[in-house]
Motif scaffolding. Structure first.
Motif, mmCIF file in Angstrom:
data_model
loop_
_atom_site.group_PDB
_atom_site.id
_atom_site.type_symbol
_atom_site.label_atom_id
_atom_site.label_comp_id
_atom_site.label_asym_id
_atom_site.label_seq_id
_atom_site.Cartn_x
_atom_site.Cartn_y
_atom_site.Cartn_z
ATOM 1 N N ALA A 101 0.812 -1.218 0.000
ATOM 2 C CA ALA A 101 0.000 0.000 0.000
ATOM 3 C C ALA A 101 0.843 1.264 0.000
ATOM 4 N N GLN A 102 2.125 1.150 0.305
ATOM 5 C CA GLN A 102 2.995 2.320 0.309
ATOM 6 C C GLN A 102 3.333 2.804 -1.096
ATOM 7 N N THR A 103 3.268 1.894 -2.063
ATOM 8 C CA THR A 103 3.691 2.261 -3.413
ATOM 9 C C THR A 103 2.665 1.926 -4.488
ATOM 10 N N THR A 104 1.490 1.477 -4.099
ATOM 11 C CA THR A 104 0.463 1.184 -5.095
ATOM 12 C C THR A 104 -0.843 1.826 -4.677
ATOM 13 N N SER A 105 -1.785 1.876 -5.586
ATOM 14 C CA SER A 105 -3.046 2.553 -5.322
ATOM 15 C C SER A 105 -4.039 1.617 -4.645
ATOM 16 N N ALA A 106 -5.044 2.216 -3.987
ATOM 17 C CA ALA A 106 -6.104 1.423 -3.380
ATOM 18 C C ALA A 106 -6.887 0.656 -4.430
ATOM 19 N N THR A 107 -6.998 1.222 -5.633
ATOM 20 C CA THR A 107 -7.693 0.538 -6.716
ATOM 21 C C THR A 107 -6.996 -0.763 -7.079
ATOM 22 N N ASN A 108 -5.688 -0.723 -7.188
ATOM 23 C CA ASN A 108 -4.941 -1.940 -7.514
ATOM 24 C C ASN A 108 -5.048 -2.971 -6.402
ATOM 25 N N ILE A 109 -5.006 -2.528 -5.128
ATOM 26 C CA ILE A 109 -5.131 -3.469 -4.008
ATOM 27 C C ILE A 109 -6.474 -4.179 -4.073
ATOM 28 N N ALA A 110 -7.539 -3.413 -4.299
ATOM 29 C CA ALA A 110 -8.868 -4.012 -4.371
ATOM 30 C C ALA A 110 -8.982 -4.969 -5.550
ATOM 31 N N LEU A 111 -8.421 -4.579 -6.685
ATOM 32 C CA LEU A 111 -8.485 -5.424 -7.879
ATOM 33 C C LEU A 111 -7.771 -6.750 -7.648
ATOM 34 N N ILE A 112 -6.566 -6.692 -7.059
ATOM 35 C CA ILE A 112 -5.783 -7.910 -6.851
ATOM 36 C C ILE A 112 -6.454 -8.814 -5.820
ATOM 37 N N PHE A 113 -6.902 -8.227 -4.712
ATOM 38 C CA PHE A 113 -7.524 -9.041 -3.666
ATOM 39 C C PHE A 113 -8.857 -9.622 -4.108
#
Length: 320
Positions: A101-113
């Motif tokens: 989360a320090q270097t990526t967006s919340a959108t990418n985190i949600a997409l991957i999870f």
């Protein structure tokens, strides 16, 4: 004719299972919102993971202590099964997510999870040879389409602009750890007679022990928590109560009742709940595409979690 044959063939989760399927992702989504709210507090990511489990364990321990004492021998014999779950569910699925989360967006985190249900289905098919029915595959595809609708804000061209980097690899590691945790919690031989509170406390203790050396290494590198910042205590307490105690308890019950593949479908709903929670807390109002995505996800989850009636009817006839 036996009672099993006389009763109507049932499919799906039932009322309690559906309630847990809808509740668990809301509790998990609060983790993303809280982490984003505390972003300016500069909380070290591994310390954040370590601290949430330590505080959650301290809160749960007075309630779980009698059961821990009564079942200590059973729990000791079950350590070969409990320790991998603790490392995966409390360590691998959490700390890399905060690091990413320090270097990526919340959108990418949600997409991957949100892809973890697909990882669960693939793991069960590849390792345990569990067939993936056409009905479940269609439900997974529909739910994933709903997630993409939310994450792209209804703009298909936005998906082409998503970029993935080092932070996303950390989040992918966390999602893989979560998928393994989901599958193994049903597959490993866990002590059924031990109360849920004692099992969860044991898993939390394992997570604390697994994360402690990495938190120490992080501190030695200079990433010291801001002890005087009031957001530190508030964030840790919230993470300990809601996405730790609440979410993991509900999710564990859902796995026991519905199985890992169906429980994993809950992760499809996390991005939607995250968007809804961000409205009052972060001032981000939901849009029409949220409604479209939510409906697609609900139908997809329902479709993927419904057993084929023919199979249920055949099972009931066999019990006659």
């Amino acid at each position: 004719m036996s009672f099993a044959a006389a009763a109507p063939a049932r499919s799906g989760l039932g009322l309690s299972g559906t309630a847990m399927l809808l509740t668990a992702p809301a509790l998990f989504a609060s983790n993303m919102v809280a982490a984003r709210w505390a972003h300016d507090a500069s909380l070290p990511p591994v310390f954040l993971a370590f601290g949430r489990w330590l505080i959650a364990l301290l809160i749960l321990l007075p309630l779980a202590a009698p059961a821990l004492r009564a079942h200590r021998r059973t729990l000791r014999r079950s350590l070969p099964s409990l320790l991998p779950l603790a490392v995966l569910g409390m360590g691998v699925a959490v700390a890399p997510q905060y690091i990413g989360a320090q270097t990526t967006s919340a959108t990418n985190i949600a997409l991957i999870f949100s892809c973890s249900p697909i990882l669960v289905a693939l793991l069960e098919a590849a390792i345990w040879r569990k067939p993936l029915s056409a009905l479940r595959a269609a439900g997974l595809a529909l739910a994933l389409g709903g997630v993409l609708t939310v994450l792209s804000r209804g703009d298909a061209q936005a998906l082409a602009r998503l970029a993935f980097g080092q932070g996303d690899l950390w989040v992918l590691l966390a999602a893989t750890g979560w998928a393994l945790y989901t599958v193994l919690q049903k597959r490993l031989s866990l002590p059924a007679a031990v109360p849920d509170s004692a099992r969860l406390a044991t898993l939390m203790l394992g997570g604390v022990l697994a994360l402690a050396p990495f938190a120490a290494i992080e501190a030695a590198s200079g990433a010291v928590p801001p002890w005087t910042d009031p957001r530190l205590a508030a964030t840790l307490l919230f993470l300990a109560v809601v996405p730790s105690l609440g979410a993991y308890y509900v999710y564990g019950r859902l796995i026991s009742q519905a199985g890992p593949a169906t429980a994993g479908l809950a992760m499809f709903l996390v991005p939607v709940y995250a968007a809804l929670l961000a409205w009052p807390l972060l001032g981000e109002a939901p849009q029409l595409f949220h409604a479209y995505g939510f409906v697609m996800i609900l139908f997809g989850v329902r479709l993927a979690s419904t057993r084929r009636r023919a199979a249920a009817t055949g099972a009931a006839a066999a019990a006659a």
